[in-house]
Design a protein around this motif. Structure first.
Motif, PDB file in Angstrom:
ATOM      1  N   GLY A 138       0.816  -1.204   0.000  1.00 37.72           N
ATOM      2  CA  GLY A 138       0.000   0.000   0.000  1.00 37.72           C
ATOM      3  C   GLY A 138       0.847   1.249   0.000  1.00 37.72           C
ATOM      4  N   ILE A 139       0.268   2.321  -0.489  1.00 41.99           N
ATOM      5  CA  ILE A 139       0.931   3.622  -0.497  1.00 41.99           C
ATOM      6  C   ILE A 139       0.031   4.619   0.212  1.00 41.99           C
ATOM      7  CG2 ILE A 139       1.790   5.515  -1.933  1.00 41.99           C
ATOM      8  CD1 ILE A 139       2.499   3.490  -4.059  1.00 41.99           C
ATOM      9  N   SER A 140       0.601   5.381   1.112  1.00 43.11           N
ATOM     10  CA  SER A 140      -0.192   6.393   1.813  1.00 43.11           C
ATOM     11  C   SER A 140       0.605   7.690   1.914  1.00 43.11           C
ATOM     12  CB  SER A 140      -0.575   5.902   3.213  1.00 43.11           C
ATOM     13  OG  SER A 140       0.574   5.574   3.966  1.00 43.11           O
ATOM     14  N   GLU A 141      -0.112   8.784   1.888  1.00 41.56           N
ATOM     15  CA  GLU A 141       0.522  10.101   2.007  1.00 41.56           C
ATOM     16  C   GLU A 141       0.570  10.498   3.467  1.00 41.56           C
ATOM     17  OE1 GLU A 141      -0.038  14.722   0.458  1.00 41.56           O
ATOM     18  OE2 GLU A 141      -1.333  13.121  -0.324  1.00 41.56           O
ATOM     19  N   ILE A 142       1.781  10.683   3.979  1.00 39.93           N
ATOM     20  CA  ILE A 142       1.952  11.092   5.368  1.00 39.93           C
ATOM     21  C   ILE A 142       1.722  12.597   5.509  1.00 39.93           C
ATOM     22  CG2 ILE A 142       3.504  11.080   7.353  1.00 39.93           C
ATOM     23  CD1 ILE A 142       2.618   8.309   6.315  1.00 39.93           C
ATOM     24  N   ASP A 145       5.041  16.365   1.809  1.00 36.19           N
ATOM     25  CA  ASP A 145       6.361  16.010   1.283  1.00 36.19           C
ATOM     26  C   ASP A 145       6.721  14.535   1.476  1.00 36.19           C
ATOM     27  OD1 ASP A 145       6.987  18.681   0.536  1.00 36.19           O
ATOM     28  OD2 ASP A 145       7.335  19.124   2.662  1.00 36.19           O
ATOM     29  N   THR A 146       5.861  13.739   2.112  1.00 37.60           N
ATOM     30  CA  THR A 146       6.240  12.373   2.492  1.00 37.60           C
ATOM     31  C   THR A 146       5.183  11.368   2.050  1.00 37.60           C
ATOM     32  OG1 THR A 146       7.279  13.298   4.483  1.00 37.60           O
ATOM     33  CG2 THR A 146       7.009  10.895   4.389  1.00 37.60           C
ATOM     34  N   VAL A 147       5.639  10.358   1.342  1.00 38.39           N
ATOM     35  CA  VAL A 147       4.776   9.257   0.941  1.00 38.39           C
ATOM     36  C   VAL A 147       5.382   7.965   1.486  1.00 38.39           C
ATOM     37  CG1 VAL A 147       3.865   7.916  -0.995  1.00 38.39           C
ATOM     38  CG2 VAL A 147       3.941  10.412  -1.124  1.00 38.39           C
ATOM     39  N   ALA A 148       4.564   7.119   2.080  1.00 40.53           N
ATOM     40  CA  ALA A 148       5.031   5.842   2.635  1.00 40.53           C
ATOM     41  C   ALA A 148       4.530   4.689   1.773  1.00 40.53           C
ATOM     42  CB  ALA A 148       4.526   5.681   4.062  1.00 40.53           C
ATOM     43  N   TYR A 149       5.424   3.773   1.485  1.00 41.31           N
ATOM     44  CA  TYR A 149       5.047   2.553   0.766  1.00 41.31           C
ATOM     45  C   TYR A 149       5.152   1.378   1.739  1.00 41.31           C
ATOM     46  CZ  TYR A 149       5.281  -1.505  -2.268  1.00 41.31           C
ATOM     47  OH  TYR A 149       5.058  -2.732  -2.850  1.00 41.31           O
ATOM     48  N   GLN A 271      13.580  13.344   9.311  1.00 41.91           N
ATOM     49  CA  GLN A 271      12.680  13.592   8.182  1.00 41.91           C
ATOM     50  C   GLN A 271      13.441  13.361   6.871  1.00 41.91           C
ATOM     51  OE1 GLN A 271       9.569  14.344   8.759  1.00 41.91           O
ATOM     52  NE2 GLN A 271       8.806  14.683   6.700  1.00 41.91           N
ATOM     53  N   PRO A 272      12.882  12.562   5.948  1.00 46.67           N
ATOM     54  CA  PRO A 272      13.617  12.304   4.696  1.00 46.67           C
ATOM     55  C   PRO A 272      13.842  13.584   3.893  1.00 46.67           C
ATOM     56  CG  PRO A 272      11.339  11.554   4.540  1.00 46.67           C
ATOM     57  CD  PRO A 272      11.567  11.914   5.968  1.00 46.67           C
TER      58      PRO A 272
END
Length: 275
Positions: A138-142, A145-149, A271-272
């Motif tokens: 799954g992909i979600s927008e944190i 500027d940040t997206v988590a897979y 933070q990435p």
């Protein structure tokens, strides 16, 4: 007498005279050569002997499971699902014989093992075969500027200790999801009901199960069970946190102290960088 309520009156126990450990896809004698009698609740008499495994036998099973974990973990979900469905099919083909084995091992009426325990175990293998085919990342927008897979990967080697009251069904509850997820297993059945799990291992051997993926180690809880539950092999490698977390748990640490332990290994969250 009704076979459904008194199988001892009409049939013999379907077990071998002696069972060794099932390690690495073959039967292996216990390292110290000791066995114990398996007493059936039906007759109160011994129906075969079973390996009385010790810590050394657990280590041998863990060696086999660790040797197999990478290849099994890389197996496609389609292939894993196919193997689970083959187990279910073979169990269904031999439903009555497996139910008889469960009744001799556990003592419950044959009508229960025929109508509930074994059909439910079969269904669990098929259920998790379907689950793993439908599993998705799954992909979600944190934030902006940040997206988590999110993706799923095996844990590796799983230790499982099974109680006596539903030996095959409860083994299936643990085995099916662990195998579907790509883990290898070291399973210790209850010392009171070890034979039905070993009978199931025989079916896995007939199906050509990859060596080391399923290992069954009978024995007493204070000996084999304690060795498996010690988690000594769960923290191989310098970057594994298990030893540190076990130390925290043994010391009854707070959540804050456990977080501090994690930070000592991984450092503070950063933070990435966004380009």
């Amino acid at each position: 007498m009704d076979m459904q309520t008194s199988p001892a009156a009409s049939m013999t126990a379907p077990f071998a005279e002696r069972y060794d450990n099932f390690i690495g896809g073959k039967w292996v004698a216990p390292k110290d050569g000791r066995y114990f009698d398996n007493i059936s609740s039906i007759t109160g008499k011994a129906v075969g002997q079973v390996a009385r495994s010790q810590a050394a036998d657990i280590e041998a099973a863990l060696d086999a499971a660790h040797a197999a974990k990478d290849a099994w973990g890389r197996t496609s979900v389609g292939e894993r699902a196919l193997i689970l469905n083959r187990i279910a099919d073979r169990m269904e083909e031999n439903l009555e014989q497996i139910a008889i084995a469960e009744t001799w091992d556990n003592g419950k009426p044959l009508r229960e093992t025929m109508a509930a325990d074994i059909p439910l175990a079969i269904d669990h293998f098929r259920y998790f075969a379907g689950c793993i085919r439908a599993q998705e990342g799954g992909i979600s927008e944190i934030d902006h500027d940040t997206v988590a897979y999110h993706f799923h990967e095996p844990l590796g080697v799983v230790g499982q200790i099974i109680p006596w009251n539903f030996p095959i069904l409860m083994a299936t509850w643990k085995l099916a999801p662990a195998l579907a997820a790509g883990n290898t297993v070291v399973l210790k059945p209850a010392e009171q009901t070890p034979l039905s799990a070993l009978y199931l291992a025989d079916l896995a051997l007939e199906l050509g199960f990859p060596p080391g993926v399923l290992n069954v180690i009978p024995g007493y809880g204070r000996e084999a069970g304690a060795a498996l539950a010690a988690l000594a092999r769960s923290a191989d490698g310098d970057d594994n946190l298990m030893h540190k977390l076990i130390d925290c748990a043994n010391a009854y640490c707070t959540v804050g102290e456990m977080v501090t332990t994690l930070k000592s290994v991984w450092g503070e969250f950063q933070q990435p960088v966004v380009f």
